[in-house]
Write an enzyme that holds these catalytic residues in place. Structure first.
Site, mmCIF file in Angstrom:
data_model
loop_
_atom_site.group_PDB
_atom_site.id
_atom_site.type_symbol
_atom_site.label_atom_id
_atom_site.label_comp_id
_atom_site.label_asym_id
_atom_site.label_seq_id
_atom_site.Cartn_x
_atom_site.Cartn_y
_atom_site.Cartn_z
ATOM 1 C CE LYS A 46 -2.070 -1.127 3.872
ATOM 2 N NZ LYS A 46 -1.351 -2.382 4.162
ATOM 3 N NE ARG A 63 -4.695 -1.441 9.600
ATOM 4 C CZ ARG A 63 -3.647 -0.864 9.017
ATOM 5 N NH1 ARG A 63 -3.736 0.301 8.467
ATOM 6 N NH2 ARG A 63 -2.518 -1.506 8.986
ATOM 7 N NE ARG A 71 7.619 -2.539 6.279
ATOM 8 C CZ ARG A 71 6.313 -2.435 6.434
ATOM 9 N NH1 ARG A 71 5.597 -1.845 5.501
ATOM 10 N NH2 ARG A 71 5.734 -2.953 7.474
ATOM 11 N NE ARG A 89 5.914 -0.591 10.258
ATOM 12 C CZ ARG A 89 4.803 -0.611 9.522
ATOM 13 N NH1 ARG A 89 4.772 0.075 8.388
ATOM 14 N NH2 ARG A 89 3.749 -1.285 9.898
ATOM 15 N NE ARG A 115 1.939 -5.227 10.893
ATOM 16 C CZ ARG A 115 3.027 -5.036 10.142
ATOM 17 N NH1 ARG A 115 4.193 -5.537 10.518
ATOM 18 N NH2 ARG A 115 2.936 -4.361 9.030
HETATM 19 P P1 AP5 Z 1 4.825 -1.595 1.883
HETATM 20 O O1 AP5 Z 1 4.492 -0.761 0.699
HETATM 21 O O2 AP5 Z 1 5.576 -0.974 2.997
HETATM 22 O O3 AP5 Z 1 3.514 -2.337 2.391
HETATM 23 P P2 AP5 Z 1 2.242 -1.809 3.169
HETATM 24 O O4 AP5 Z 1 1.058 -2.447 2.526
HETATM 25 O O5 AP5 Z 1 2.269 -0.321 3.275
HETATM 26 O O6 AP5 Z 1 2.499 -2.521 4.541
HETATM 27 P P3 AP5 Z 1 2.429 -1.971 6.039
HETATM 28 O O7 AP5 Z 1 3.159 -2.948 6.892
HETATM 29 O O8 AP5 Z 1 2.845 -0.538 6.105
HETATM 30 O O9 AP5 Z 1 0.928 -2.078 6.301
HETATM 31 P P4 AP5 Z 1 0.244 -2.194 7.642
HETATM 32 O O10 AP5 Z 1 -1.147 -2.072 7.169
HETATM 33 O O11 AP5 Z 1 0.536 -3.376 8.452
HETATM 34 O O12 AP5 Z 1 0.916 -1.039 8.510
HETATM 35 P P5 AP5 Z 1 0.526 0.462 8.816
HETATM 36 O O13 AP5 Z 1 1.758 1.249 8.871
HETATM 37 O O14 AP5 Z 1 -0.562 0.903 7.911
HETATM 38 O O15 AP5 Z 1 5.629 -2.878 1.341
HETATM 39 C C1 AP5 Z 1 6.136 -3.851 2.244
HETATM 40 C C2 AP5 Z 1 7.544 -4.272 1.835
HETATM 41 O O16 AP5 Z 1 7.496 -4.983 0.608
HETATM 42 C C3 AP5 Z 1 8.504 -3.094 1.575
HETATM 43 O O17 AP5 Z 1 9.771 -3.481 1.989
HETATM 44 C C4 AP5 Z 1 8.434 -2.893 0.069
HETATM 45 O O18 AP5 Z 1 9.625 -2.333 -0.457
HETATM 46 C C5 AP5 Z 1 8.221 -4.322 -0.419
HETATM 47 N N1 AP5 Z 1 7.377 -4.403 -1.609
HETATM 48 C C6 AP5 Z 1 6.259 -3.678 -1.889
HETATM 49 N N2 AP5 Z 1 5.733 -4.068 -3.055
HETATM 50 C C7 AP5 Z 1 6.520 -5.075 -3.516
HETATM 51 C C8 AP5 Z 1 6.492 -5.908 -4.678
HETATM 52 N N3 AP5 Z 1 5.522 -5.782 -5.611
HETATM 53 N N4 AP5 Z 1 7.464 -6.849 -4.816
HETATM 54 C C9 AP5 Z 1 8.436 -6.982 -3.881
HETATM 55 N N5 AP5 Z 1 8.525 -6.230 -2.781
HETATM 56 C C10 AP5 Z 1 7.579 -5.295 -2.588
HETATM 57 O O19 AP5 Z 1 -0.077 0.324 10.270
HETATM 58 C C11 AP5 Z 1 0.749 -0.030 11.379
HETATM 59 C C12 AP5 Z 1 -0.091 -0.170 12.625
HETATM 60 O O20 AP5 Z 1 -0.745 1.077 12.915
HETATM 61 C C13 AP5 Z 1 -1.245 -1.184 12.543
HETATM 62 O O21 AP5 Z 1 -0.810 -2.500 12.848
HETATM 63 C C14 AP5 Z 1 -2.220 -0.620 13.592
HETATM 64 O O22 AP5 Z 1 -1.801 -0.963 14.888
HETATM 65 C C15 AP5 Z 1 -2.053 0.880 13.423
HETATM 66 N N6 AP5 Z 1 -3.043 1.455 12.484
HETATM 67 C C16 AP5 Z 1 -2.775 2.077 11.289
HETATM 68 N N7 AP5 Z 1 -3.905 2.483 10.711
HETATM 69 C C17 AP5 Z 1 -4.922 2.112 11.529
HETATM 70 C C18 AP5 Z 1 -6.336 2.231 11.479
HETATM 71 N N8 AP5 Z 1 -6.951 2.817 10.427
HETATM 72 N N9 AP5 Z 1 -7.056 1.730 12.513
HETATM 73 C C19 AP5 Z 1 -6.470 1.147 13.569
HETATM 74 N N10 AP5 Z 1 -5.137 0.989 13.694
HETATM 75 C C20 AP5 Z 1 -4.369 1.470 12.688
HETATM 76 MG MG MG Z 2 2.503 1.051 4.864
#
Ligand code: AP5
Ligand code: MG
Length: 209
Positions: free
Chosen positions: A13, A88, A123, A156, A167
């Protein structure tokens, strides 16, 4: 265009939000990045969020909704925005509806759980701007240094293998139901995110035409 990116942790994402932001010139809003910033700065929301984030659980809706409302009220969101990681839960999506926020498209990036574990273990993210990299699939030009802002890239805390499993479980139980929620409104488009970053970007941009 007001766009929602949906997908499991590690689906890409954040990576694709950056590409869409460059192409459509609308800001990418990551609630995860905003919450990490709040934790780093020791704000009230950050203190409330920390233990949930560390364990791979969702932060309570009222904390995230407060942060999101303030952000989308800012001037740069007037011409549209990309929501990465919000909503979410179904209640969060209902709040967006109640706020009168019109969503034009919900783009799901679908990736198998097995691929996720591999992606998240490699990552690295920028401590300063939150940009994400991968040691193998999307390395920084200079090791340990963010290409975008020159900040330090780190692993992270919630990318530890046991937290990733928790997660993923949270995603399947609480976030995946949003697919049906938005499909019923005729807003959902799914693209496969299993191929390279560039191949996935091409599918994403095509889906947004
Ligand atoms: P990346 O693009 O970083 O993936 P992502 O989908 O953004 O993954 P996240 O881990 O950031 O999502 P998340 O939903 O768990 O965390 P968030 O920060 O939102 O890609 C991942 C890796 O793969 C990278 O190294 C990238 O380079 C690589 N990659 C990407 N595409 C690729 C491809 N095609 N091929 C190969 N490699 C690739 O949330 C964190 C925490 O915050 C949550 O757990 C929760 O506690 C809280 N939180 C956030 N939002 C909310 C909400 N709305 N409600 C409640 N809690 C929330
Ligand atoms: Mg992200």
């Amino acid at each position: 265009m007001n766009l929602i990116l949906l997908g499991a942790p590690g689906a890409g994402k954040g990576t694709q939000a950056e590409v869409i932001c460059d192409n459509l010139k609308i800001p990418a809003i990551s609630t995860g990045n905003m919450l990490r910033e709040a934790v780093k700065n020791g704000t009230k929301s950050g203190l409330e969020a920390k233990s949930f984030m560390d364990s791979g659980a969702l932060v309570p809706d009222e904390v995230v909704i407060g942060i999101l409302k303030d952000r989308i009220a800012e001037d740069d969101c007037k011409g549209g925005f990309i929501l990465d990681g919000f909503p979410r839960t179904v209640p969060q999506a209902e709040v967006l509806d109640k706020m009168g926020v019109k969503i034009d498209k919900v783009l799901e990036i679908a990736v198998e759980d097995e691929t996720i574990t591999q992606r998240l273990s490699g990552r690295r993210v920028c401590e300063d701007c939150g940009n994400s990299y991968h040691i193998e699939f999307k390395p920084t030009k200079v090791e340990g240094v963010c290409d975008k802002c020159g900040g330090k890239t780190v692993q992270r805390k919630d990318d530890a293998p046991e937290t990733v499993l928790s997660r993923l479980k949270t995603y399947h139980e609480q976030t995946a139901p949003l697919k049906d929620f938005y499909a019923a409104k005729g807003l959902l488009t799914t693209v496969h995110g299993k191929d390279t970053v560039e191949e996935t970007s091409a599918l994403v941009l095509e889906a947004l035409k």
